[in-house]
Design a protein around this motif. Sequence first.
Motif, short mmCIF file in Angstrom:
data_model
loop_
_atom_site.label_atom_id
_atom_site.label_comp_id
_atom_site.label_asym_id
_atom_site.label_seq_id
_atom_site.Cartn_x
_atom_site.Cartn_y
_atom_site.Cartn_z
N GLY A 1 0.81 -1.21 0.00
CA GLY A 1 0.00 0.00 0.00
C GLY A 1 0.84 1.26 0.00
O GLY A 1 0.55 2.22 -0.73
N ILE A 2 1.92 1.27 0.79
CA ILE A 2 2.78 2.46 0.88
C ILE A 2 3.51 2.69 -0.45
O ILE A 2 3.73 3.83 -0.86
CB ILE A 2 3.78 2.33 2.05
N GLN A 3 3.87 1.60 -1.14
CA GLN A 3 4.54 1.74 -2.44
C GLN A 3 3.58 2.33 -3.48
O GLN A 3 3.96 3.18 -4.28
CB GLN A 3 5.06 0.38 -2.90
N LYS A 4 2.33 1.86 -3.45
CA LYS A 4 1.34 2.41 -4.38
C LYS A 4 1.09 3.89 -4.10
O LYS A 4 0.97 4.70 -5.03
CB LYS A 4 0.03 1.63 -4.26
N ALA A 5 1.03 4.24 -2.81
CA ALA A 5 0.81 5.64 -2.44
C ALA A 5 1.96 6.51 -2.92
O ALA A 5 1.75 7.63 -3.42
CB ALA A 5 0.65 5.77 -0.92
N ALA A 6 3.19 6.02 -2.78
CA ALA A 6 4.37 6.77 -3.23
C ALA A 6 4.34 6.96 -4.74
O ALA A 6 4.62 8.07 -5.23
CB ALA A 6 5.64 6.04 -2.80
N ILE A 7 3.99 5.91 -5.47
CA ILE A 7 3.92 6.00 -6.94
C ILE A 7 2.85 7.01 -7.35
O ILE A 7 3.05 7.82 -8.26
CB ILE A 7 3.62 4.62 -7.54
N LEU A 8 1.71 6.99 -6.66
CA LEU A 8 0.63 7.92 -6.98
C LEU A 8 1.08 9.37 -6.75
O LEU A 8 0.84 10.24 -7.59
CB LEU A 8 -0.60 7.61 -6.12
N LEU A 9 1.75 9.64 -5.62
CA LEU A 9 2.20 10.99 -5.30
C LEU A 9 3.25 11.47 -6.30
O LEU A 9 3.25 12.64 -6.70
CB LEU A 9 2.76 11.04 -3.88
N ILE A 10 4.13 10.58 -6.71
CA ILE A 10 5.13 10.94 -7.72
C ILE A 10 4.44 11.30 -9.03
O ILE A 10 4.79 12.28 -9.70
CB ILE A 10 6.13 9.78 -7.94
N ALA A 11 3.43 10.53 -9.38
CA ALA A 11 2.70 10.77 -10.63
C ALA A 11 1.92 12.08 -10.57
O ALA A 11 1.79 12.79 -11.58
CB ALA A 11 1.74 9.61 -10.92
N LEU A 12 1.41 12.42 -9.41
CA LEU A 12 0.62 13.65 -9.26
C LEU A 12 1.48 14.90 -9.31
O LEU A 12 1.01 15.98 -9.65
CB LEU A 12 -0.16 13.62 -7.93
N GLY A 13 2.76 14.77 -8.92
CA GLY A 13 3.65 15.92 -8.94
C GLY A 13 3.70 16.62 -7.59
O GLY A 13 2.86 16.39 -6.71
N PRO A 14 4.71 17.50 -7.38
CA PRO A 14 4.96 18.10 -6.06
C PRO A 14 3.84 18.97 -5.52
O PRO A 14 3.54 18.93 -4.33
CB PRO A 14 6.24 18.92 -6.29
N GLU A 15 3.19 19.78 -6.38
CA GLU A 15 2.16 20.70 -5.88
C GLU A 15 0.95 19.95 -5.34
O GLU A 15 0.48 20.22 -4.23
CB GLU A 15 1.74 21.67 -6.99
#
Length: 339
Positions: free
Chosen positions: A12-26
């Motif tokens: 779950g934490i890996q998926k969350a990290a991938i999602l946040l990277i895809a969404l971008g910093p802002e």
Amino acid sequence: MARKQEEEGLTGIQKAAILLIALGPEKSATIFKHLKEEEIEELTLEIANTRSIIPSVKEQVIDEFYQVCLAQQYIAEGGIGYAKELLEKALGSEQAVNVISKLTASLQVKPFEFVRKTDPSQLLNFIQDEHPQTIALILSYLAPAQAGAVISALPADRQPDVAKRVAMMDRTSPDVIKEVEKMLESKLASLVNQDYTIIGGVDQVVEILNSVDRGTEKHIMEILEIEEPELADDIRKKMFVFEDILLLDDRAIQRVLRDVDNNDLALALKGSNEQVQNAIFNNLSKRLATMIKEDMEFMGPVRMKDVEEAQQKIVNIIRKLEDSAEIVISRGGGDEIIV
């Protein structure tokens, strides 16, 4: 098959990290504001350790997130059965069951979800004569603007008591929730969460107070400062954060900056986002803006504690100027009327 194994092997934490990277910093920064400190630390570490992402895996994670959000929306609109029916039409029976099963307790329908669709004035008619604790329980589950409208319409002598009970609320038994829901079931349907639910708290009452008119807020805070000074202090610190300076117009920002020490300003901006920095620099002379930017660059790394203290000094100035009616902060509960 190899692709499927890669996707299914993610935590779950890996998926969350991938999602946040895809969404971008802002967009990720906005999400971080709603997470606990330990969750932010865990996610930040996972993001830092993520070297590369296979495009197909990224697409799968984003698609899974979208499906879960869609399911949550359907549940809120018509319940689990309604969500499952719509998802089956869109995704097929097997996938629909998988999506529903992935929903955690935090994504499931909360108690009093049905009340969110009720007009605040109508809701007030049902609950205004109830015990303050009952009112506080219901308000804790409402959207801040809706709860703000209700608490504003309560008699002045009841407002601080209800606000205090919202702030001090922690965990509520399902039996108590069922009891309160039965009070409204003659007019409205009810949905019950089977688990103990964490509700209320200082953050919740802050959001409610941010949605009421200034007069109601001041009245509640004045009473709480007398009866619960520590609670009032906790609430006041969260009522307006430094990033909320974006709620001010240019004239108000210029008025605030007249009372701010340049050293405090440079330190406060050191830990703020680009949007806030631009709002400040756009309201400074070119010469002063250049000087502040140079100070920020030359000071090097700074302690977050020092940044927060500098930001709080500026927040205190903003609140003081609002109290004296020298500036107006745009409220969440509706349009400001200036006469």
